[in-house]
Design a protein around this motif. Structure first.
Motif, PDB file in Angstrom:
ATOM      1  N   LEU A  15       0.840  -1.199   0.000  1.00 14.83           N
ATOM      2  CA  LEU A  15       0.000   0.000   0.000  1.00 14.83           C
ATOM      3  C   LEU A  15       0.876   1.251   0.000  1.00 14.83           C
ATOM      4  CD1 LEU A  15      -2.987   0.876   0.170  1.00 14.83           C
ATOM      5  CD2 LEU A  15      -2.727   0.965   2.647  1.00 14.83           C
ATOM      6  N   GLY A  16       0.520   2.213  -0.809  1.00 17.48           N
ATOM      7  CA  GLY A  16       1.312   3.434  -0.886  1.00 17.48           C
ATOM      8  C   GLY A  16       2.220   3.463  -2.091  1.00 17.48           C
ATOM      9  N   HIS A  17       2.323   2.328  -2.794  1.00 17.73           N
ATOM     10  CA  HIS A  17       3.122   2.270  -4.021  1.00 17.73           C
ATOM     11  C   HIS A  17       2.181   2.274  -5.223  1.00 17.73           C
ATOM     12  CE1 HIS A  17       6.685   1.365  -1.661  1.00 17.73           C
ATOM     13  NE2 HIS A  17       6.002   0.405  -1.044  1.00 17.73           N
ATOM     14  N   ASP A  18       2.418   3.143  -6.153  1.00 15.95           N
ATOM     15  CA  ASP A  18       1.587   3.213  -7.352  1.00 15.95           C
ATOM     16  C   ASP A  18       1.964   2.078  -8.288  1.00 15.95           C
ATOM     17  OD1 ASP A  18       0.069   5.413  -6.635  1.00 15.95           O
ATOM     18  OD2 ASP A  18       1.621   6.810  -7.292  1.00 15.95           O
ATOM     19  N   ASP A  19       1.358   0.956  -8.067  1.00 22.93           N
ATOM     20  CA  ASP A  19       1.672  -0.243  -8.842  1.00 22.93           C
ATOM     21  C   ASP A  19       0.443  -0.613  -9.666  1.00 22.93           C
ATOM     22  OD1 ASP A  19       2.337  -2.692  -9.832  1.00 22.93           O
ATOM     23  OD2 ASP A  19       3.133  -3.475  -7.941  1.00 22.93           O
ATOM     24  N   GLU A  20       0.567  -0.593 -10.979  1.00 23.77           N
ATOM     25  CA  GLU A  20      -0.561  -0.905 -11.853  1.00 23.77           C
ATOM     26  C   GLU A  20      -1.038  -2.341 -11.684  1.00 23.77           C
ATOM     27  OE1 GLU A  20       0.422   0.070 -15.835  1.00 23.77           O
ATOM     28  OE2 GLU A  20       0.608   2.217 -15.458  1.00 23.77           O
ATOM     29  N   GLN A  70     -14.981   8.985 -15.195  1.00 21.75           N
ATOM     30  CA  GLN A  70     -15.000   7.651 -15.817  1.00 21.75           C
ATOM     31  C   GLN A  70     -13.600   7.022 -15.866  1.00 21.75           C
ATOM     32  OE1 GLN A  70     -16.946   8.289 -19.620  1.00 21.75           O
ATOM     33  NE2 GLN A  70     -18.964   8.333 -18.678  1.00 21.75           N
ATOM     34  N   THR A  71     -12.886   7.134 -14.738  1.00 17.03           N
ATOM     35  CA  THR A  71     -11.524   6.581 -14.670  1.00 17.03           C
ATOM     36  C   THR A  71     -11.446   5.344 -13.791  1.00 17.03           C
ATOM     37  OG1 THR A  71     -11.034   8.121 -12.855  1.00 17.03           O
ATOM     38  CG2 THR A  71     -10.421   8.815 -15.092  1.00 17.03           C
ATOM     39  N   ILE A  72     -12.577   4.754 -13.466  1.00 14.78           N
ATOM     40  CA  ILE A  72     -12.583   3.530 -12.670  1.00 14.78           C
ATOM     41  C   ILE A  72     -13.407   2.478 -13.400  1.00 14.78           C
ATOM     42  CG2 ILE A  72     -14.580   4.246 -11.259  1.00 14.78           C
ATOM     43  CD1 ILE A  72     -13.241   2.727  -8.911  1.00 14.78           C
ATOM     44  N   ASN A  73     -12.905   1.269 -13.449  1.00 16.84           N
ATOM     45  CA  ASN A  73     -13.643   0.162 -14.046  1.00 16.84           C
ATOM     46  C   ASN A  73     -13.167  -1.143 -13.419  1.00 16.84           C
ATOM     47  OD1 ASN A  73     -11.356  -0.935 -15.707  1.00 16.84           O
ATOM     48  ND2 ASN A  73     -11.536   1.107 -16.651  1.00 16.84           N
ATOM     49  N   SER A  74     -13.837  -2.225 -13.767  1.00 15.91           N
ATOM     50  CA  SER A  74     -13.578  -3.513 -13.125  1.00 15.91           C
ATOM     51  C   SER A  74     -12.207  -4.088 -13.438  1.00 15.91           C
ATOM     52  CB  SER A  74     -14.657  -4.524 -13.528  1.00 15.91           C
ATOM     53  OG  SER A  74     -14.692  -4.655 -14.944  1.00 15.91           O
ATOM     54  N   THR A  75     -11.543  -3.555 -14.460  1.00 12.13           N
ATOM     55  CA  THR A  75     -10.229  -4.102 -14.826  1.00 12.13           C
ATOM     56  C   THR A  75      -9.074  -3.313 -14.225  1.00 12.13           C
ATOM     57  OG1 THR A  75     -10.233  -2.795 -16.873  1.00 12.13           O
ATOM     58  CG2 THR A  75     -11.126  -5.041 -16.994  1.00 12.13           C
ATOM     59  N   VAL A  79     -11.967  -3.310  -3.733  1.00  6.95           N
ATOM     60  CA  VAL A  79     -10.867  -2.477  -3.238  1.00  6.95           C
ATOM     61  C   VAL A  79     -10.573  -2.844  -1.788  1.00  6.95           C
ATOM     62  CG1 VAL A  79     -10.064  -0.114  -2.838  1.00  6.95           C
ATOM     63  CG2 VAL A  79     -11.552  -0.617  -4.796  1.00  6.95           C
ATOM     64  N   SER A  80      -9.311  -3.117  -1.495  1.00  7.00           N
ATOM     65  CA  SER A  80      -8.946  -3.589  -0.143  1.00  7.00           C
ATOM     66  C   SER A  80      -9.014  -2.496   0.912  1.00  7.00           C
ATOM     67  CB  SER A  80      -7.530  -4.189  -0.161  1.00  7.00           C
ATOM     68  OG  SER A  80      -7.479  -5.302  -1.009  1.00  7.00           O
ATOM     69  N   TRP A  81      -8.680  -1.276   0.516  1.00  4.98           N
ATOM     70  CA  TRP A  81      -8.607  -0.190   1.498  1.00  4.98           C
ATOM     71  C   TRP A  81      -9.521   0.964   1.091  1.00  4.98           C
ATOM     72  CZ3 TRP A  81      -6.042  -0.240   6.104  1.00  4.98           C
ATOM     73  CH2 TRP A  81      -5.113  -1.276   6.303  1.00  4.98           C
ATOM     74  N   LEU A  82     -10.415   1.346   2.003  1.00  4.45           N
ATOM     75  CA  LEU A  82     -11.242   2.538   1.829  1.00  4.45           C
ATOM     76  C   LEU A  82     -10.853   3.549   2.900  1.00  4.45           C
ATOM     77  CD1 LEU A  82     -14.807   0.984   1.261  1.00  4.45           C
ATOM     78  CD2 LEU A  82     -13.132   1.686  -0.468  1.00  4.45           C
ATOM     79  N   ILE A  83     -10.635   4.784   2.494  1.00  5.75           N
ATOM     80  CA  ILE A  83     -10.356   5.878   3.438  1.00  5.75           C
ATOM     81  C   ILE A  83     -11.582   6.791   3.417  1.00  5.75           C
ATOM     82  CG2 ILE A  83      -8.697   7.631   4.132  1.00  5.75           C
ATOM     83  CD1 ILE A  83      -7.415   4.869   3.678  1.00  5.75           C
ATOM     84  N   VAL A  84     -12.131   7.102   4.571  1.00  4.53           N
ATOM     85  CA  VAL A  84     -13.385   7.871   4.636  1.00  4.53           C
ATOM     86  C   VAL A  84     -13.212   9.136   5.459  1.00  4.53           C
ATOM     87  CG1 VAL A  84     -15.805   7.853   5.322  1.00  4.53           C
ATOM     88  CG2 VAL A  84     -14.752   5.765   4.482  1.00  4.53           C
ATOM     89  N   LYS A  85     -13.681  10.239   4.888  1.00 12.14           N
ATOM     90  CA  LYS A  85     -13.917  11.460   5.665  1.00 12.14           C
ATOM     91  C   LYS A  85     -15.408  11.737   5.587  1.00 12.14           C
ATOM     92  CE  LYS A  85      -9.499  13.906   5.158  1.00 12.14           C
ATOM     93  NZ  LYS A  85      -8.834  15.097   4.576  1.00 12.14           N
ATOM     94  N   ALA A  86     -16.008  11.928   6.740  1.00 14.33           N
ATOM     95  CA  ALA A  86     -17.453  12.174   6.768  1.00 14.33           C
ATOM     96  C   ALA A  86     -17.786  13.107   7.929  1.00 14.33           C
ATOM     97  CB  ALA A  86     -18.214  10.857   6.918  1.00 14.33           C
ATOM     98  N   ASN A  87     -18.825  13.902   7.746  1.00 16.05           N
ATOM     99  CA  ASN A  87     -19.334  14.707   8.861  1.00 16.05           C
ATOM    100  C   ASN A  87     -20.861  14.644   8.928  1.00 16.05           C
ATOM    101  OD1 ASN A  87     -20.003  16.336   6.701  1.00 16.05           O
ATOM    102  ND2 ASN A  87     -19.324  18.249   7.638  1.00 16.05           N
ATOM    103  N   VAL A  88     -21.430  13.592   8.294  1.00 14.47           N
ATOM    104  CA  VAL A  88     -22.881  13.397   8.304  1.00 14.47           C
ATOM    105  C   VAL A  88     -23.203  11.952   8.669  1.00 14.47           C
ATOM    106  CG1 VAL A  88     -23.485  15.242   6.685  1.00 14.47           C
ATOM    107  CG2 VAL A  88     -22.812  12.998   5.794  1.00 14.47           C
ATOM    108  N   TYR A  89     -24.380  11.767   9.239  1.00 13.13           N
ATOM    109  CA  TYR A  89     -24.873  10.432   9.622  1.00 13.13           C
ATOM    110  C   TYR A  89     -25.540   9.816   8.389  1.00 13.13           C
ATOM    111  CZ  TYR A  89     -27.583   6.957  12.328  1.00 13.13           C
ATOM    112  OH  TYR A  89     -28.124   5.804  12.832  1.00 13.13           O
ATOM    113  N   PHE A  90     -24.775   9.037   7.627  1.00 11.56           N
ATOM    114  CA  PHE A  90     -25.276   8.565   6.335  1.00 11.56           C
ATOM    115  C   PHE A  90     -26.008   7.223   6.408  1.00 11.56           C
ATOM    116  CE2 PHE A  90     -20.741   7.266   6.510  1.00 11.56           C
ATOM    117  CZ  PHE A  90     -20.832   5.902   6.255  1.00 11.56           C
TER     118      PHE A  90
END
Length: 523
Positions: free
Chosen positions: A112-117, A210-215, A248-259
């Protein structure tokens, strides 16, 4: 003979007096115990595990509030489902397998932290994570952390919380045998504070461009769930989006609402949520009692205040005042609104014009303790003076208490935040509660206490609203800035019309979203 008789009578009187004093002390002790326990039967054993919501696997002295909180609350009518209890035990095992310092965590952070395609093709182990980043005030943080945890339960992710703020000074660890604190050596630690919706790996931005897809699955995604989120950000919970995000293995979240309310728009989530929470308005109530246990320092503030000011009262009322105005401070129209609401709703008695006009003199007088929380002490001072200078029409005694009046919000200052948490908890222990519209502080307090509050409408143009307040139908917090529509293709369908039990909030009238138990009870 007379002397012996007198001596005998005197001895009996002394013994009788001692017995009376002893009985009186025992009676007072049991009475106080009954008041603290919220029950007339002080000998009734308390359920410190809250119907199985909590595990018994903790050392009690390290976090007194975890198992002592039941001593200060009335018995709850809201019971956790067995499915929720089972889910929480399963989550605890998952966290123990995947939490910090485990081999699974080390494997997951290795690249994690390495831009590896080719990252998506590399093995990162069985564990997936969601990292909660602390932003905004205490009320926002508590609501969002509960939201993120629920999302983790639904998606089999492990929650790790940003410890760069004062989270460990406020709350005990909630999961046994492990930690929820994100290690300081986390590879992205020096970057996450700078993440915003302009970040290239922000999910909403990638969706829009449109820069995210299943591949091409990135090693991590950033979820921007703040008040300025776009619909692309807010729709992360939809089924088609989850198909992508789940990879995706890692999600980073910033939130200030009760969603939380929006999670029910996803049919897959909704099926699971129905089993977890048959009583829909208890979501935050159960999650908060499971997750948020004040540290011993904060718990000491709570118990000392409760014992000194609330424990001996016949009735307790909490009043939380938050002023959303450019000219913050004491505002007379807000003071008028508080008095109008509490007296109109019979939460506090009116005042007698003269001492002789006190009614109900035949019954015993009640002691009503009023706990006021506000940045400004003038509101409690005025209320205190009002009930000191003139008698109540009922003859009841009103005592007003405000723990602190800091005047300015000082988020991330340790003592300020600890006092704020203690006040939230104290409010949750009252019999009835009045809170300010749109206040996350108030939402946390009444929901934690399982209370349906009287909500003070937000004043406009410096005038006291008429009516001044409304009784909440649901005790759930409000999602203040929800998506405009549901997950379906029909974008014109108002999000408050997608499912019958997710509707507009009472204090916002035609805005916000919250959960209701009764779909027929329209506002």
């Amino acid at each position: 003979m007379k002397r012996k008789l007198l001596l005998t009578v005197g001895t009996c009187l002394v013994l009788w007096s001692v017995m009376l004093v002893s009985f009186s002390n025992v009676f007072k002790h049991h009475l106080l115990g009954a008041i603290v326990n919220g029950s007339n039967d002080s000998d009734k054993p308390r359920d410190k595990l809250l119907e199985g919501l909590l595990t018994a696997d903790f050392d009690e002295p390290s976090c007194l509030s975890r198992y002592q909180s039941s001593l200060y609350r009335k018995s709850s009518a809201y019971k956790p489902s067995q499915y929720l209890v089972s889910k929480l035990r399963s989550y605890e095992k998952l966290h123990q397998r995947c939490g910090p310092d485990t081999e699974a965590y080390k494997q997951a952070t290795k690249n994690l932290g390495h831009d590896d395609e080719n990252y998506a093709n590399k093995s990162v182990g069985e564990c997936k994570y969601i990292v909660w980043v602390a932003v905004y005030g205490l009320g926002n943080r508590i609501l969002t952390l509960a939201s993120v945890f629920l999302y983790a339960l639904l998606t089999d992710r492990v929650v790790l919380v940003d410890q760069s703020k004062d989270i460990s000074d406020l709350f005990c660890e909630p999961f046994p045998g492990t930690s929820w604190l994100l290690p300081n050596e986390f590879p992205l630690m020096n970057q996450i504070d700078g993440y915003d919706k302009g970040y290239s790996r922000c999910y909403g931005t990638m969706l829009k461009n449109q820069t995210i897809n299943s591949t091409s699955i990135p090693p991590h995604l950033y979820l921007h769930i703040l008040h300025d989120s776009r619909d692309e950000d807010k729709m992360f919970f939809c089924q088609k989006d989850q198909t992508m995000i789940d990879k995706v293995s890692w999600l980073i979240v910033k939130a200030n609402v009760y969603f939380v309310p929006s999670l029910w728009f996803n049919p897959t989530f909704q099926t699971e949520l129905m089993k977890l929470f048959p009583q829909k308005e208890t979501v935050f109530y159960h999650l908060a009692r499971y997750l948020f246990h004040p540290t011993n320092q904060v718990w000491g503030m709570v118990t000392r205040s409760y014992d000194a000011y609330l424990s001996r009262a016949d009735e307790t009322l909490g009043i939380q005042v938050r002023v959303f105005s450019r000219r913050a401070g004491y505002l007379q129209h807000v003071m008028n609104q508080i008095v109008a609401c509490t007296q109109r709703e019979k939460l506090l008695p009116g005042l007698a014009t003269h001492e002789s006009q006190v009614t109900n003199t035949s019954r015993s007088k009640k002691l009503k303790a009023v706990l006021v929380t506000s940045l400004y002490p003038e509101y409690s001072n005025n209320l205190k003076n009002m009930y000191w200078e003139r008698p109540t029409s009922t003859g009841d005694i009103i005592e007003v208490y405000q723990p602190s009046g800091e005047r300015f919000q000082q988020t991330d200052k340790k003592l300020h935040d600890q006092k704020a948490l203690a006040e939230i908890y104290l409010l949750s222990l009252t019999d009835n509660i009045v809170t300010s519209a749109r206040s996350t502080f108030g939402y946390v307090a009444h929901s934690l206490g399982g209370l349906k509050p009287w909500l003070l409408y937000q004043p406009t143009r410096g005038k006291t609203p008429d009516p001044p307040c409304v009784r909440a139908v649901s005790m759930e917090p409000c999602f203040l800035t929800p998506p405009t529509h549901g997950c379906g293709a029909k974008k014109r369908v108002n999000s408050a019309k997608v499912v019958p039990f997710v509707r507009h909030c009472e204090d916002l009238r035609h805005d916000g979203l919250k959960l209701f138990d009764d779909p027929k009870n329209e506002l």
